[in-house]
Design a protein around this motif. Structure first.
Motif, PDB file in Angstrom:
ATOM      1  N   ASN A  19      -9.028   4.338   3.624  1.00 55.70           N
ATOM      2  CA  ASN A  19      -8.050   3.615   2.811  1.00 55.70           C
ATOM      3  C   ASN A  19      -8.498   2.194   2.540  1.00 55.70           C
ATOM      4  N   TRP A  23      -8.942   1.142  -1.310  1.00 58.30           N
ATOM      5  CA  TRP A  23      -7.920   0.265  -1.876  1.00 58.30           C
ATOM      6  C   TRP A  23      -8.353  -1.192  -1.955  1.00 58.30           C
ATOM      7  N   GLN A 274      -0.057  -0.085  -4.083  1.00 54.33           N
ATOM      8  CA  GLN A 274      -0.123   1.220  -3.432  1.00 54.33           C
ATOM      9  C   GLN A 274       1.151   2.018  -3.645  1.00 54.33           C
ATOM     10  N   ARG A 275       2.282   1.408  -3.321  1.00 56.00           N
ATOM     11  CA  ARG A 275       3.548   2.124  -3.454  1.00 56.00           C
ATOM     12  C   ARG A 275       3.921   2.307  -4.911  1.00 56.00           C
ATOM     13  N   PHE A 278       1.922   5.276  -6.003  1.00 62.60           N
ATOM     14  CA  PHE A 278       2.513   6.472  -5.402  1.00 62.60           C
ATOM     15  C   PHE A 278       3.775   6.875  -6.146  1.00 62.60           C
ATOM     16  N   TRP A 414       1.797   8.884   5.458  1.00 66.47           N
ATOM     17  CA  TRP A 414       1.676   7.925   4.361  1.00 66.47           C
ATOM     18  C   TRP A 414       0.218   7.515   4.187  1.00 66.47           C
ATOM     19  N   ASP A 418      -2.122   8.047   0.870  1.00 68.03           N
ATOM     20  CA  ASP A 418      -2.823   6.960   0.191  1.00 68.03           C
ATOM     21  C   ASP A 418      -4.308   7.270   0.010  1.00 68.03           C
TER      22      ASP A 418
END
Length: 482
Positions: A19, A23, A274-275, A278, A414, A418
């Motif tokens: 991750n 990211w 990120q969220r 998502f 979670w 991701d």
């Protein structure tokens, strides 16, 4: 199983490292750069053609073609893709973003949605152009345009594997984990019981194929999305004097001007994007699988509808959750995370009965998301191989992961979501960047016909140089002019 699926094991360390690489060093830059690029080259299509988006969405309530077996309607595809988007990302994911990144994370969620709507247009338009016919009408998505437009089946297979793992296995664990967490927080029900009930209900629907999924999604999604927005608006009206302060807090924290909770510039950006990804899935390559199922007269029409879906998901529904939470101090108290933070915030506004409302809302939101997630997996399993045994095995694995998700730890699920989401997004973003010119030419073809007062219609030879177009050959542009 539970000990192995833990954030503090060697497995959790590998997921965390993956991750961090994806990211921190790759995906955020790629999303922002390409999002702005698509926005500029489409001349701000997500704002400029907003009226066309709404028009095409509601014209899509006509079910005559659906009844004839010609795929789904635009409204049904919108419901399927919104079902996948409007789930835990909106209720639990927003809470996670705020608890880890502070209120400023919401600003970055908004930004990624505003520019991501252009990305959503490009990928869904491409999915429509390169869709293929099947027994239910059509299917398609990134794997299909990677093979047909780029001539890279290996890349399509890689994407198909990633999205099947991501949506078909990991994401449905996230959805069921959130449903179970909501029922445990509200009524202390054994999460395994919740998992068994969900698996049974999902099994009945998914064995009926895309058409049964479409019918369920077009009923569930609008009803509960509208209900949730109405409740959030009531809360905002009741606290109208505090709303300006919430906006101020979001903007000041977004740029690191105010340290709150997770706070800080980096944490706000990271968690917000990120969220946000998502939640709205723009650029991830998931929604194009739903977009490809539609029977429509021009590919750009479905690109516009899916662009609208990105905006509705984040700007309206995610914002509703954000204000519910930020109009209380629930996010600053204790170590509550995920859906229980949203439940506590709602209860603080409306009393304990709100726990029941959020629990029911998350059940239907996440349940509808499971349907969308399943179809994305199915479309890509069928891309890899059309042998029925593989689809049967996928369905069994899907239901097993429903049970695993209901009983596992939130943090590692979670993190795994991701990781796979980031990997598939990178593959898809590279592909659509290479195919941007085709989407832009398609948009111009659509706009030219609109300016001439015609109903935009697309044929296999409408754009010169396109190859491997299978589903637009019922009449040619040349034949039409003769």
């Amino acid at each position: 199983m539970e000990n192995w699926f833990s954030a503090d094991t060697w497995f959790g360390d590998i997921v965390a490292i993956g991750n961090d690489i994806i990211w921190t060093y790759i995906l955020i830059a790629l999303l922002l750069i390409l999002g702005f690029y698509f926005t500029f080259v489409t001349k701000f299509v997500q704002f400029r053609l907003l009226g066309d988006m709404v028009r095409e969405l509601f014209r899509g309530t006509d079910r005559s073609d659906f009844k004839k077996g010609k795929g789904t309607t635009p409204f049904q595809a919108f419901s399927i893709s919104t079902a996948a988007r409007v789930g835990t990302g909106n209720l639990a994911g927003v809470a996670v973003a705020i608890s880890l990144g502070g209120p400023g994370a919401i600003f970055w969620m908004w930004l990624i949605a505003l520019i991501g709507a252009a990305t959503g247009f490009v990928e869904s338009t491409l999915a429509q152009i390169y869709k293929v016919k099947d027994k239910d009408g059509f299917r398609g998505g990134p794997a299909y345009y990677m093979e047909k437009a780029l001539g890279a089946r290996w890349l399509g297979v890689l994407f198909a594997v990633l999205i099947t793992l991501c949506f078909g296995l990991i994401f449905n664990a996230v959805q069921t984990n959130t449903i179970a967490d909501a029922f445990v927080g509200a009524y202390d029900i054994n999460p395994l019981i919740i998992g068994i009930i969900i698996a049974f209900l999902i099994g009945i629907i998914i064995f009926g194929g895309i058409r049964r999924i479409a019918v369920v999604a077009e009923v569930v999604v609008p009803v509960f999305a509208i209900s949730y927005i109405i409740v959030a608006l009531i809360v905002m009206v009741l606290n109208i004097t505090e709303v300006p302060a919430v906006f101020s807090m979001i903007f000041s924290n977004a740029f690191g001007l105010e340290e709150v909770v997770g706070g800080g510039f980096g944490a706000a950006i990271m968690n917000g994007i990120q969220r946000g990804l998502f939640s709205n899935e723009a650029g991830m390559g998931s929604a194009p699988n739903a977009a490809a199922t539609v029977y429509v007269s021009h590919p750009a029409k479905q690109g516009l509808v899916q662009s609208l879906s990105v905006l509705i998901d984040t700007i309206i529904i995610c914002s509703a959750t954000a204000f519910l939470i930020l109009l209380t101090d629930a996010y600053t108290v204790g170590e509550i995370e995920g859906i229980q933070l949203t439940q506590n915030a709602m209860a603080a506004h409306l009393g304990d009965w709100a726990n029941l409302f959020v629990t029911i809302a998350i059940f239907f939101f996440a349940f509808s998301s499971l349907l969308g997630n399943y179809y994305y997996g199915q479309a890509n399993i069928e891309f890899i191989s059309e042998k029925p045994i593989y689809l049967t095995l996928f369905r069994i694995a899907f239901l097993i992961m429903v049970l695993v998700g209901a009983t596992s730890e939130l943090a590692i699920i979670w993190q795994m979501a991701d990781l796979f989401m980031g990997a598939m997004a990178i593959v898809n973003l590279v592909a659509i960047a290479l195919l941007t010119k085709i989407a832009i030419r398609t948009l111009k073809h659509y706009q030219t016909q609109r300016r001439e007062g015609k109903e935009p219609t697309f044929y296999h030879d409408s754009l010169s140089g396109l190859k491997n177009i299978e589903s637009w050959d019922y009449e040619s542009e040349t034949e039409k002019k003769q």
